[in-house]
Design an enzyme around this catalytic site. Structure first.
Site, PDB file in Angstrom:
ATOM      1  N   HIS A  62       7.891 -32.036  14.166  1.00 23.64           N
ATOM      2  CA  HIS A  62       6.586 -31.835  13.530  1.00 23.64           C
ATOM      3  C   HIS A  62       5.591 -32.710  14.289  1.00 23.64           C
ATOM      4  O   HIS A  62       5.651 -33.940  14.222  1.00 23.64           O
ATOM      5  CB  HIS A  62       6.698 -32.243  12.051  1.00 23.64           C
ATOM      6  CG  HIS A  62       5.589 -31.738  11.188  1.00 23.64           C
ATOM      7  ND1 HIS A  62       5.384 -30.398  10.950  1.00 23.64           N
ATOM      8  CD2 HIS A  62       4.623 -32.388  10.487  1.00 23.64           C
ATOM      9  CE1 HIS A  62       4.343 -30.242  10.139  1.00 23.64           C
ATOM     10  NE2 HIS A  62       3.859 -31.437   9.853  1.00 23.64           N
ATOM     11  N   LYS A 101      -2.217 -24.684   8.219  1.00 23.16           N
ATOM     12  CA  LYS A 101      -2.968 -25.835   8.743  1.00 23.16           C
ATOM     13  C   LYS A 101      -2.381 -26.175  10.105  1.00 23.16           C
ATOM     14  O   LYS A 101      -1.160 -26.281  10.256  1.00 23.16           O
ATOM     15  CB  LYS A 101      -2.807 -26.981   7.739  1.00 23.16           C
ATOM     16  CG  LYS A 101      -3.081 -28.385   8.236  1.00 23.16           C
ATOM     17  CD  LYS A 101      -3.358 -29.297   7.052  1.00 23.16           C
ATOM     18  CE  LYS A 101      -2.929 -30.724   7.255  1.00 23.16           C
ATOM     19  NZ  LYS A 101      -3.350 -31.609   6.149  1.00 23.16           N
ATOM     20  N   LYS A 131      -2.063 -28.826  13.191  1.00 24.08           N
ATOM     21  CA  LYS A 131      -2.258 -30.240  13.526  1.00 24.08           C
ATOM     22  C   LYS A 131      -2.698 -30.300  14.985  1.00 24.08           C
ATOM     23  O   LYS A 131      -1.957 -29.873  15.886  1.00 24.08           O
ATOM     24  CB  LYS A 131      -0.945 -31.015  13.345  1.00 24.08           C
ATOM     25  CG  LYS A 131      -0.352 -30.937  11.956  1.00 24.08           C
ATOM     26  CD  LYS A 131      -1.241 -31.518  10.882  1.00 24.08           C
ATOM     27  CE  LYS A 131      -1.197 -33.017  10.862  1.00 24.08           C
ATOM     28  NZ  LYS A 131      -1.831 -33.546   9.608  1.00 24.08           N
ATOM     29  N   ASP A 184      -6.298 -29.992  11.191  1.00 22.56           N
ATOM     30  CA  ASP A 184      -6.333 -31.418  10.842  1.00 22.56           C
ATOM     31  C   ASP A 184      -6.266 -32.217  12.138  1.00 22.56           C
ATOM     32  O   ASP A 184      -5.279 -32.122  12.882  1.00 22.56           O
ATOM     33  CB  ASP A 184      -5.147 -31.770   9.938  1.00 22.56           C
ATOM     34  CG  ASP A 184      -5.239 -33.195   9.391  1.00 22.56           C
ATOM     35  OD1 ASP A 184      -6.206 -33.907   9.730  1.00 22.56           O
ATOM     36  OD2 ASP A 184      -4.335 -33.589   8.628  1.00 22.56           O
ATOM     37  N   GLU A 190     -10.356 -30.857   9.011  1.00 20.80           N
ATOM     38  CA  GLU A 190      -9.933 -32.066   8.282  1.00 20.80           C
ATOM     39  C   GLU A 190     -10.025 -33.297   9.184  1.00 20.80           C
ATOM     40  O   GLU A 190      -9.513 -33.299  10.298  1.00 20.80           O
ATOM     41  CB  GLU A 190      -8.488 -31.850   7.788  1.00 20.80           C
ATOM     42  CG  GLU A 190      -7.927 -33.002   6.988  1.00 20.80           C
ATOM     43  CD  GLU A 190      -6.557 -32.685   6.387  1.00 20.80           C
ATOM     44  OE1 GLU A 190      -6.191 -31.486   6.277  1.00 20.80           O
ATOM     45  OE2 GLU A 190      -5.839 -33.642   6.031  1.00 20.80           O
ATOM     46  N   ASP A 234      -9.841 -36.975   4.681  1.00 18.72           N
ATOM     47  CA  ASP A 234      -8.472 -37.297   4.248  1.00 18.72           C
ATOM     48  C   ASP A 234      -8.287 -38.810   4.357  1.00 18.72           C
ATOM     49  O   ASP A 234      -8.423 -39.537   3.373  1.00 18.72           O
ATOM     50  CB  ASP A 234      -7.440 -36.520   5.070  1.00 18.72           C
ATOM     51  CG  ASP A 234      -6.009 -36.842   4.647  1.00 18.72           C
ATOM     52  OD1 ASP A 234      -5.834 -37.580   3.646  1.00 18.72           O
ATOM     53  OD2 ASP A 234      -5.056 -36.380   5.300  1.00 18.72           O
ATOM     54  N   LYS A 284      -4.375 -37.572  -2.479  1.00 18.26           N
ATOM     55  CA  LYS A 284      -2.938 -37.831  -2.339  1.00 18.26           C
ATOM     56  C   LYS A 284      -2.584 -38.963  -3.278  1.00 18.26           C
ATOM     57  O   LYS A 284      -3.329 -39.956  -3.341  1.00 18.26           O
ATOM     58  CB  LYS A 284      -2.580 -38.235  -0.896  1.00 18.26           C
ATOM     59  CG  LYS A 284      -2.883 -37.159   0.122  1.00 18.26           C
ATOM     60  CD  LYS A 284      -2.492 -37.554   1.538  1.00 18.26           C
ATOM     61  CE  LYS A 284      -2.885 -36.454   2.506  1.00 18.26           C
ATOM     62  NZ  LYS A 284      -2.610 -36.773   3.919  1.00 18.26           N
ATOM     63  N   GLU A 309      -1.110 -28.651  -0.226  1.00 19.15           N
ATOM     64  CA  GLU A 309      -0.206 -28.585   0.942  1.00 19.15           C
ATOM     65  C   GLU A 309       1.134 -29.233   0.573  1.00 19.15           C
ATOM     66  O   GLU A 309       1.731 -29.917   1.394  1.00 19.15           O
ATOM     67  CB  GLU A 309      -0.854 -29.272   2.148  1.00 19.15           C
ATOM     68  CG  GLU A 309      -1.258 -30.721   1.865  1.00 19.15           C
ATOM     69  CD  GLU A 309      -1.918 -31.442   3.025  1.00 19.15           C
ATOM     70  OE1 GLU A 309      -2.373 -30.790   3.981  1.00 19.15           O
ATOM     71  OE2 GLU A 309      -1.973 -32.682   2.971  1.00 19.15           O
TER      72      GLU A 309
HETATM   73  C1  MUC Z   1      -2.140 -35.239   6.867  1.00 18.10           C
HETATM   74  O1  MUC Z   1      -2.812 -35.972   7.565  1.00 18.10           O
HETATM   75  O2  MUC Z   1      -2.766 -34.443   6.203  1.00 18.10           O
HETATM   76  C2  MUC Z   1      -0.151 -33.203   5.731  1.00 18.10           C
HETATM   77  C3  MUC Z   1       0.401 -32.071   6.217  1.00 18.10           C
HETATM   78  C4  MUC Z   1       0.991 -32.382   7.450  1.00 18.10           C
HETATM   79  O3  MUC Z   1       1.582 -31.633   8.211  1.00 18.10           O
HETATM   80  O4  MUC Z   1       0.784 -33.674   7.705  1.00 18.10           O
HETATM   81  C5  MUC Z   1       0.204 -34.283   6.583  1.00 18.10           C
HETATM   82  C6  MUC Z   1      -0.659 -35.422   6.811  1.00 18.10           C
HETATM   83 MG    MG Z   2      -4.735 -35.021   6.941  1.00 16.64          MG
END
Ligand code: MUC
Ligand code: MG
Length: 382
Positions: free
Chosen positions: A22, A167, A169, A198, A224, A249, A273, A327
């Site tokens: 991941h 989402k 990254k 994000d 994000e 976030d 969170k 999420e």
């Molecule tokens: C984040 O920064 O949002 C949430 C989903 C993911 O894949 O990582 C997290 C952390």
């Molecule tokens: Mg995030």
């Protein structure tokens, strides 16, 4: 009536492999470490909680090992002998002896709520005032590092009706590569899915402005945390400049942060969170400030396992408005689980377990197998 007291607290490091690598801006995860808390009370009721972060110290200021140390050395002794049925008083005591350490406090507060729910025969959501929804929309994060594989993953989840929002990254590679990657995925999925990104604070403001313009043109739905959490003025300029919503976030951990963001107009959406908020009550207080300021809310994750994800779900289920869904897919990213009854995912939603407290039961065999302090030789596969 005898008032139940807190007898003993255990904090257990649990290492679980992920189903695939991941990739985030600051780390590549091959496994996740959960800190599982077991809180034993004088009336023989046990509450469970979880504190989990991402990539050791690469995401936040608390590491799994540090969380366990803080609980074992300072927080658990401060709770011993305290009333188990006054959660606010117990948490206030922790506030008075320990600054920060929000993840550790969140796990302890969850365990107190779980125990109290079991004691009273009601769910954690009921303790918080009641759930206004029994299931929560759940997106999936595409973060394999490979565009074609990400598209295949999204297609299979659309087909199985598990997720219809994805989402991505980004922030790890050059901006041009990230924009090309995101655009290809959005083009492949079209109107069948919502796509968000994000950046995990990886860009500076000027780079973010250029990149967001291209992401907006590509049809991306949400951006994000594009720039560092401390640059609220920069986030406000980006939020004013673009139509695509900007989500905070890392920048929002408390009601006070939400107030600052609201005052400055530094985000359109807040990612909530429980871990970064120091618990479910901190999360709901942060949500209330954001909601009052007219910001949209989103149920975030620290990629917790079932205990932390279900605890979060109980909290998110009580929020009057949750426009961007959640999420809470953490349990699905892990190869195995340490509860007997993991949450159910179907029709694009996570379904809240029924039953008192969190509604979860620890799988003792799995916990014994995955806990870090078990010598490898004494492990027996299931
Ligand atoms: C984040 O920064 O949002 C949430 C989903 C993911 O894949 O990582 C997290 C952390
Ligand atoms: Mg995030």
């Amino acid at each position: 009536m005898n008032i139940p007291t807190i007898d003993r607290v255990e904090a257990i490091l649990v290492d679980l492999p992920t189903i695939r690598a991941h990739q985030l801006a600051m780390t590549v995860m091959q496994r996740q470490t959960l800190v599982i808390v077991r809180l034993h009370c004088s009336d023989d009721i046990e509450g469970i909680g979880e504190a989990t972060t991402i990539g050791g110290l690469s995401y936040g200021e608390e590491s799994p090992e540090g969380i366990k140390l803080a609980i074992d050395t300072y927080l658990a002794p401060a709770l011993a002998g305290q009333s188990a049925d006054n959660i606010h008083a117990a948490m206030q005591r922790l506030e008075s002896i320990a600054r920060g350490n929000r993840f550790a406090k969140s796990a302890l507060e969850t365990a107190l709520l779980d125990a109290q729910g079991k004691r009273l025969g009601v769910s954690v959501a009921t303790l918080l005032g009641g759930a206004v929804r029994t299931h929560l929309p759940v997106l999936w994060t595409l973060a394999s590092g490979d565009t074609a594989r990400d598209i295949d993953e999204a297609e299979s989840f659309l087909q199985s009706r598990r997720h219809n929002t994805f989402k991505l990254k980004i922030g790890r590679r050059a901006i041009a590569d990230d924009v090309a990657h995101v655009s290809r995925i959005k083009q492949a999925l079209g109107d069948r899915a919502r796509v968000t990104v994000d950046v995990n604070q990886a860009w500076n403001e000027a780079d973010a402005a250029g990149a967001i313009a291209r992401l907006e043109a590509a049809g991306i739905d949400l951006i994000e945390q594009p720039i560092p959490r401390t640059n609220l003025a920069g986030m406000a300029r980006l939020a004013a400049r673009f139509v695509v919503p900007i989500m905070a976030d890392e920048a929002v951990c408390s009601p006070e942060d939400a107030l600052d963001i609201a005052r400055l107009g530094a985000a359109d959406v807040l990612a909530l969170k429980i871990a970064k908020s120091g618990g479910l009550y901190g999360m709901t207080r942060t949500a209330a400030v954001g909601d009052a300021a007219g910001m949209a809310l989103y149920g975030g994750t620290m990629l917790e396992g079932s205990v932390g994800s279900v605890a979060s779900a109980h909290g998110f289920a009580t929020l009057p408005r949750l426009a961007w869904g959640t999420e809470l897919f953490g349990p699905l990213l892990l190869k195995d689980d340490i509860v007997v009854n993991p949450p159910r995912y179907a029709d694009f939603d996570m379904h809240l377990p029924s039953g008192p407290g969190l509604g979860l039961e620890i799988d003792e065999h799995k916990l014994a197998f995955y806990r870090r302090d078990r010598a490898a030789t004494s492990r027996t596969p299931s």
